[in-house]
Design a protein around this motif. Structure first.
Motif: not given
Length: 322
Positions: A232, A236, A274, A278-282
Protein backbone atom coordinates in the motif's frame (compact mmCIF):
# COMPACT_ATOMS: atom_id res chain seq x y z
CA UNK A 1 -17.36 28.77 -25.21
CA UNK A 2 -16.08 25.27 -26.01
CA UNK A 3 -16.85 22.31 -23.77
CA UNK A 4 -13.90 21.03 -21.70
CA UNK A 5 -12.27 17.82 -22.90
CA UNK A 6 -13.38 14.96 -20.67
CA UNK A 7 -12.31 11.89 -22.69
CA UNK A 8 -8.78 11.08 -23.84
CA UNK A 9 -7.55 8.17 -25.94
CA UNK A 10 -4.04 6.70 -25.97
CA UNK A 11 -2.86 4.19 -28.56
CA UNK A 12 0.18 2.14 -29.52
CA UNK A 13 0.97 0.56 -32.86
CA UNK A 14 3.89 -1.28 -34.40
CA UNK A 15 4.12 0.03 -37.96
CA UNK A 16 6.13 -2.96 -39.27
CA UNK A 17 8.90 -1.50 -41.41
CA UNK A 18 7.65 2.03 -42.00
CA UNK A 19 10.27 3.19 -44.50
CA UNK A 20 9.70 5.61 -47.35
CA UNK A 21 10.96 4.47 -50.78
CA UNK A 22 13.45 4.44 -52.39
CA UNK A 23 14.98 3.44 -49.04
CA UNK A 24 15.09 -0.21 -48.01
CA UNK A 25 14.58 -2.00 -44.70
CA UNK A 26 17.32 -4.45 -43.66
CA UNK A 27 18.20 -5.65 -47.16
CA UNK A 28 18.75 -3.97 -50.53
CA UNK A 29 15.75 -5.78 -52.02
CA UNK A 30 13.23 -4.61 -49.41
CA UNK A 31 11.95 -1.45 -51.08
CA UNK A 32 8.27 -0.61 -51.30
CA UNK A 33 6.90 0.35 -54.66
CA UNK A 34 5.08 3.68 -54.69
CA UNK A 35 1.80 1.74 -54.83
CA UNK A 36 2.76 -0.35 -51.77
CA UNK A 37 3.95 2.71 -49.85
CA UNK A 38 0.74 4.61 -50.58
CA UNK A 39 -1.27 1.56 -49.48
CA UNK A 40 0.68 1.44 -46.22
CA UNK A 41 0.13 5.16 -45.57
CA UNK A 42 -3.57 4.88 -46.42
CA UNK A 43 -3.95 1.94 -44.03
CA UNK A 44 -2.29 3.91 -41.22
CA UNK A 45 -4.56 6.90 -41.84
CA UNK A 46 -7.67 4.70 -41.65
CA UNK A 47 -6.54 3.14 -38.37
CA UNK A 48 -5.84 6.50 -36.77
CA UNK A 49 -9.17 7.95 -37.89
CA UNK A 50 -10.96 4.88 -36.54
CA UNK A 51 -9.37 5.01 -33.09
CA UNK A 52 -9.30 8.83 -32.92
CA UNK A 53 -6.43 8.79 -30.41
CA UNK A 54 -5.04 11.90 -28.76
CA UNK A 55 -1.61 10.40 -28.07
CA UNK A 56 -0.06 7.62 -30.16
CA UNK A 57 3.15 5.67 -29.66
CA UNK A 58 4.79 4.00 -32.65
CA UNK A 59 7.37 1.25 -33.11
CA UNK A 60 9.41 0.16 -36.15
CA UNK A 61 9.79 3.65 -37.59
CA UNK A 62 12.54 3.95 -40.20
CA UNK A 63 11.34 7.21 -41.74
CA UNK A 64 10.38 9.56 -38.88
CA UNK A 65 10.21 12.68 -41.08
CA UNK A 66 7.71 11.01 -43.41
CA UNK A 67 5.68 9.83 -40.42
CA UNK A 68 5.68 13.28 -38.86
CA UNK A 69 4.47 14.84 -42.12
CA UNK A 70 1.66 12.29 -42.46
CA UNK A 71 0.57 12.76 -38.86
CA UNK A 72 0.61 16.54 -39.12
CA UNK A 73 -1.96 16.27 -41.91
CA UNK A 74 -4.12 14.19 -39.54
CA UNK A 75 -4.09 16.82 -36.81
CA UNK A 76 -1.14 15.71 -34.67
CA UNK A 77 0.72 18.96 -34.19
CA UNK A 78 3.32 17.49 -31.83
CA UNK A 79 5.78 14.72 -32.69
CA UNK A 80 9.04 13.44 -31.22
CA UNK A 81 11.74 10.81 -31.49
CA UNK A 82 14.96 10.50 -29.47
CA UNK A 83 16.98 8.32 -31.85
CA UNK A 84 17.52 7.71 -35.55
CA UNK A 85 17.73 4.52 -37.63
CA UNK A 86 21.08 3.17 -38.76
CA UNK A 87 21.72 3.67 -42.47
CA UNK A 88 24.11 1.56 -44.56
CA UNK A 89 25.11 2.20 -48.18
CA UNK A 90 23.05 5.41 -48.15
CA UNK A 91 19.66 3.67 -48.38
CA UNK A 92 19.53 0.42 -46.36
CA UNK A 93 17.92 1.15 -43.00
CA UNK A 94 18.38 -0.98 -39.88
CA UNK A 95 17.53 -0.50 -36.18
CA UNK A 96 14.16 1.27 -36.37
CA UNK A 97 13.13 3.77 -33.69
CA UNK A 98 10.08 4.54 -31.58
CA UNK A 99 8.13 7.77 -31.94
CA UNK A 100 5.26 9.63 -30.30
CA UNK A 101 2.58 11.92 -31.72
CA UNK A 102 0.14 14.06 -29.75
CA UNK A 103 -2.66 16.52 -30.25
CA UNK A 104 -1.51 18.23 -27.05
CA UNK A 105 1.85 19.86 -26.32
CA UNK A 106 4.86 17.61 -25.82
CA UNK A 107 6.84 19.59 -23.27
CA UNK A 108 9.91 17.34 -23.49
CA UNK A 109 11.04 14.09 -25.08
CA UNK A 110 14.17 12.41 -23.74
CA UNK A 111 16.09 9.15 -23.65
CA UNK A 112 16.07 6.94 -20.58
CA UNK A 113 19.44 6.75 -18.85
CA UNK A 114 20.23 3.15 -17.79
CA UNK A 115 20.89 2.68 -14.08
CA UNK A 116 21.94 -0.37 -12.07
CA UNK A 117 22.65 -2.27 -15.28
CA UNK A 118 25.60 -4.35 -16.50
CA UNK A 119 28.69 -2.69 -17.92
CA UNK A 120 28.32 -1.65 -21.57
CA UNK A 121 24.53 -2.14 -21.44
CA UNK A 122 22.54 -0.46 -24.21
CA UNK A 123 18.89 -0.67 -25.12
CA UNK A 124 18.14 -2.68 -28.27
CA UNK A 125 15.79 0.19 -29.19
CA UNK A 126 15.97 3.45 -27.25
CA UNK A 127 12.75 4.02 -25.23
CA UNK A 128 11.21 7.48 -25.36
CA UNK A 129 10.05 9.43 -22.31
CA UNK A 130 7.69 12.30 -23.14
CA UNK A 131 6.04 14.79 -20.82
CA UNK A 132 2.70 15.85 -22.31
CA UNK A 133 0.31 18.54 -21.08
CA UNK A 134 -3.13 16.92 -21.19
CA UNK A 135 -6.51 18.59 -20.57
CA UNK A 136 -7.78 18.18 -16.99
CA UNK A 137 -5.07 15.67 -16.04
CA UNK A 138 -2.17 18.06 -16.66
CA UNK A 139 1.46 17.05 -17.09
CA UNK A 140 1.70 13.32 -17.77
CA UNK A 141 4.69 11.04 -18.35
CA UNK A 142 4.31 8.78 -21.39
CA UNK A 143 6.91 6.09 -22.13
CA UNK A 144 7.09 4.46 -25.57
CA UNK A 145 8.96 1.14 -25.67
CA UNK A 146 9.97 -1.58 -28.08
CA UNK A 147 11.71 -4.24 -26.02
CA UNK A 148 14.23 -6.70 -27.45
CA UNK A 149 12.69 -9.30 -29.75
CA UNK A 150 12.72 -13.03 -29.02
CA UNK A 151 15.16 -13.61 -31.85
CA UNK A 152 18.43 -15.05 -30.52
CA UNK A 153 21.17 -12.52 -29.83
CA UNK A 154 24.19 -13.09 -32.01
CA UNK A 155 26.97 -15.14 -30.46
CA UNK A 156 30.48 -16.01 -31.54
CA UNK A 157 30.96 -17.66 -34.92
CA UNK A 158 30.80 -21.42 -34.60
CA UNK A 159 33.67 -23.65 -35.59
CA UNK A 160 31.37 -26.63 -35.10
CA UNK A 161 28.38 -26.15 -37.41
CA UNK A 162 26.62 -29.42 -36.73
CA UNK A 163 22.90 -29.10 -36.21
CA UNK A 164 23.22 -29.96 -32.52
CA UNK A 165 25.75 -27.21 -31.91
CA UNK A 166 23.70 -24.65 -33.82
CA UNK A 167 20.67 -25.69 -31.78
CA UNK A 168 22.54 -25.16 -28.51
CA UNK A 169 23.75 -21.74 -29.60
CA UNK A 170 20.22 -20.75 -30.61
CA UNK A 171 18.97 -21.68 -27.13
CA UNK A 172 21.74 -19.62 -25.55
CA UNK A 173 20.94 -16.70 -27.86
CA UNK A 174 17.26 -16.80 -26.93
CA UNK A 175 18.15 -16.76 -23.25
CA UNK A 176 20.41 -13.77 -23.83
CA UNK A 177 17.48 -12.01 -25.51
CA UNK A 178 15.35 -12.68 -22.43
CA UNK A 179 18.10 -11.26 -20.21
CA UNK A 180 18.31 -8.18 -22.44
CA UNK A 181 14.55 -7.62 -22.21
CA UNK A 182 14.78 -8.03 -18.45
CA UNK A 183 17.45 -5.35 -18.12
CA UNK A 184 15.52 -3.04 -20.43
CA UNK A 185 12.38 -3.41 -18.30
CA UNK A 186 14.40 -2.97 -15.11
CA UNK A 187 16.07 0.23 -16.35
CA UNK A 188 12.71 1.58 -17.49
CA UNK A 189 11.22 0.88 -14.06
CA UNK A 190 14.13 2.55 -12.25
CA UNK A 191 13.74 5.67 -14.41
CA UNK A 192 9.97 5.69 -14.00
CA UNK A 193 10.12 5.49 -10.20
CA UNK A 194 12.83 8.16 -10.02
CA UNK A 195 10.74 10.49 -12.16
CA UNK A 196 7.63 9.73 -10.11
CA UNK A 197 9.45 10.56 -6.89
CA UNK A 198 10.41 13.95 -8.28
CA UNK A 199 7.23 14.92 -10.10
CA UNK A 200 4.31 12.83 -8.74
CA UNK A 201 2.85 12.91 -12.27
CA UNK A 202 0.58 10.18 -13.67
CA UNK A 203 2.21 7.95 -16.28
CA UNK A 204 1.58 5.43 -19.04
CA UNK A 205 3.89 2.86 -20.64
CA UNK A 206 2.91 1.85 -24.18
CA UNK A 207 4.50 -0.36 -26.78
CA UNK A 208 5.61 -3.69 -28.18
CA UNK A 209 6.91 -5.84 -25.31
CA UNK A 210 7.89 -8.76 -27.57
CA UNK A 211 6.87 -11.19 -24.82
CA UNK A 212 3.99 -11.84 -22.44
CA UNK A 213 3.81 -9.16 -19.76
CA UNK A 214 3.59 -11.84 -17.07
CA UNK A 215 6.88 -13.47 -18.06
CA UNK A 216 9.84 -13.23 -15.75
CA UNK A 217 11.73 -10.49 -17.52
CA UNK A 218 8.99 -7.94 -16.71
CA UNK A 219 8.87 -8.68 -12.97
CA UNK A 220 10.14 -5.19 -12.12
CA UNK A 221 7.22 -3.56 -13.94
CA UNK A 222 4.75 -5.73 -11.99
CA UNK A 223 6.40 -5.22 -8.60
CA UNK A 224 4.17 -3.69 -5.92
CA UNK A 225 6.82 -3.13 -3.26
CA UNK A 226 9.63 -4.81 -1.34
CA UNK A 227 9.51 -8.56 -0.79
CA UNK A 228 6.82 -9.59 1.73
CA UNK A 229 6.02 -6.02 2.68
CA UNK A 230 2.71 -4.19 2.56
CA UNK A 231 2.34 -2.81 -1.00
CA UNK A 232 0.00 0.00 0.00
CA UNK A 233 2.70 2.63 0.76
CA UNK A 234 4.01 2.08 -2.78
CA UNK A 235 0.63 2.37 -4.54
CA UNK A 236 1.58 5.58 -6.33
CA UNK A 237 4.38 3.68 -8.08
CA UNK A 238 2.30 0.68 -9.15
CA UNK A 239 1.80 -0.05 -12.83
CA UNK A 240 -1.39 -1.76 -13.99
CA UNK A 241 -2.12 -3.60 -17.21
CA UNK A 242 -4.98 -1.43 -18.50
CA UNK A 243 -6.74 -4.47 -19.97
CA UNK A 244 -7.22 -5.94 -16.49
CA UNK A 245 -8.56 -2.65 -15.12
CA UNK A 246 -11.14 -2.54 -17.91
CA UNK A 247 -12.08 -6.08 -18.80
CA UNK A 248 -14.36 -8.62 -17.17
CA UNK A 249 -12.24 -11.66 -16.32
CA UNK A 250 -14.64 -13.83 -18.34
CA UNK A 251 -13.70 -12.04 -21.58
CA UNK A 252 -10.94 -13.66 -23.64
CA UNK A 253 -8.16 -11.21 -24.31
CA UNK A 254 -7.61 -10.61 -28.05
CA UNK A 255 -4.20 -11.44 -29.46
CA UNK A 256 -2.11 -8.62 -30.87
CA UNK A 257 0.31 -10.68 -32.97
CA UNK A 258 0.27 -13.95 -34.87
CA UNK A 259 3.10 -16.28 -35.90
CA UNK A 260 1.24 -18.46 -38.37
CA UNK A 261 -1.85 -19.73 -36.50
CA UNK A 262 -0.30 -19.10 -33.08
CA UNK A 263 -1.52 -15.90 -31.45
CA UNK A 264 0.04 -13.98 -28.56
CA UNK A 265 -0.35 -10.70 -26.70
CA UNK A 266 2.79 -8.60 -27.22
CA UNK A 267 1.43 -5.05 -27.22
CA UNK A 268 0.44 -3.38 -23.96
CA UNK A 269 -0.64 -0.17 -22.31
CA UNK A 270 0.34 0.06 -18.64
CA UNK A 271 -1.02 2.84 -16.44
CA UNK A 272 -0.16 4.27 -13.05
CA UNK A 273 -2.52 4.29 -10.07
CA UNK A 274 -3.99 7.60 -11.23
CA UNK A 275 -6.01 5.57 -13.78
CA UNK A 276 -7.40 3.01 -11.31
CA UNK A 277 -10.94 3.99 -10.33
CA UNK A 278 -10.72 2.76 -6.74
CA UNK A 279 -7.43 4.54 -6.06
CA UNK A 280 -7.29 7.59 -3.82
CA UNK A 281 -4.96 9.10 -6.46
CA UNK A 282 -7.39 8.56 -9.36
CA UNK A 283 -7.55 11.31 -11.97
CA UNK A 284 -9.26 9.42 -14.80
CA UNK A 285 -11.45 6.32 -15.16
CA UNK A 286 -10.95 3.74 -17.91
CA UNK A 287 -13.81 3.94 -20.38
CA UNK A 288 -12.77 1.59 -23.18
CA UNK A 289 -9.95 -0.75 -24.24
CA UNK A 290 -9.72 -1.65 -27.93
CA UNK A 291 -7.67 -4.13 -29.92
CA UNK A 292 -8.05 -3.32 -33.61
CA UNK A 293 -7.02 -6.48 -35.43
CA UNK A 294 -9.17 -6.89 -38.55
CA UNK A 295 -6.07 -6.70 -40.76
CA UNK A 296 -4.73 -9.74 -38.87
CA UNK A 297 -7.80 -11.94 -38.39
CA UNK A 298 -9.86 -11.05 -41.48
CA UNK A 299 -7.58 -9.19 -43.90
CA UNK A 300 -8.52 -7.73 -47.24
CA UNK A 301 -5.29 -7.86 -49.21
CA UNK A 302 -6.31 -4.90 -51.38
CA UNK A 303 -6.16 -2.61 -48.36
CA UNK A 304 -4.28 -4.62 -45.70
CA UNK A 305 -1.52 -6.18 -47.78
CA UNK A 306 1.14 -3.72 -46.61
CA UNK A 307 -0.20 -2.90 -43.15
CA UNK A 308 1.32 -4.34 -39.97
CA UNK A 309 1.88 -7.68 -38.28
CA UNK A 310 0.62 -6.24 -34.98
CA UNK A 311 -2.79 -5.07 -33.82
CA UNK A 312 -3.39 -1.50 -32.74
CA UNK A 313 -4.15 -1.18 -29.01
CA UNK A 314 -6.08 1.82 -27.68
CA UNK A 315 -7.20 2.97 -24.25
CA UNK A 316 -9.85 5.63 -23.63
CA UNK A 317 -10.27 7.32 -20.25
CA UNK A 318 -12.76 9.76 -18.77
CA UNK A 319 -11.08 12.55 -16.82
CA UNK A 320 -12.32 13.43 -13.38
CA UNK A 321 -13.07 17.08 -12.84
CA UNK A 322 -10.69 18.80 -10.45
Amino acid sequence: MSEPVTTLTFATMNLFNYVEPPNAFYDFGNIYTQVQWQKKCDWLERQLKQVNADVVGFQEVFSPKALQAQLRRLGYAYFATVDGPHIADDYIYTHPVVAIASRYPIESATRIQPVLSPDRFTFSREPLHAVITLPVIGHTDVYIVHFKSQRPMEGELLSDTTSECVWRQELAGRWQSSIQRGWEAHCLHQSLVTTKQQSQRPCLVMGDFNADYHSGEFAALRSNGPYRQDPQPYARYHLHDAWHLFSDQEVTRPFTHYAGPQGSVLDYILVSDEFRSSSSFCLADILRYQVIDKHLVNPDYAIDGDSSDHALVALSVTCRAG
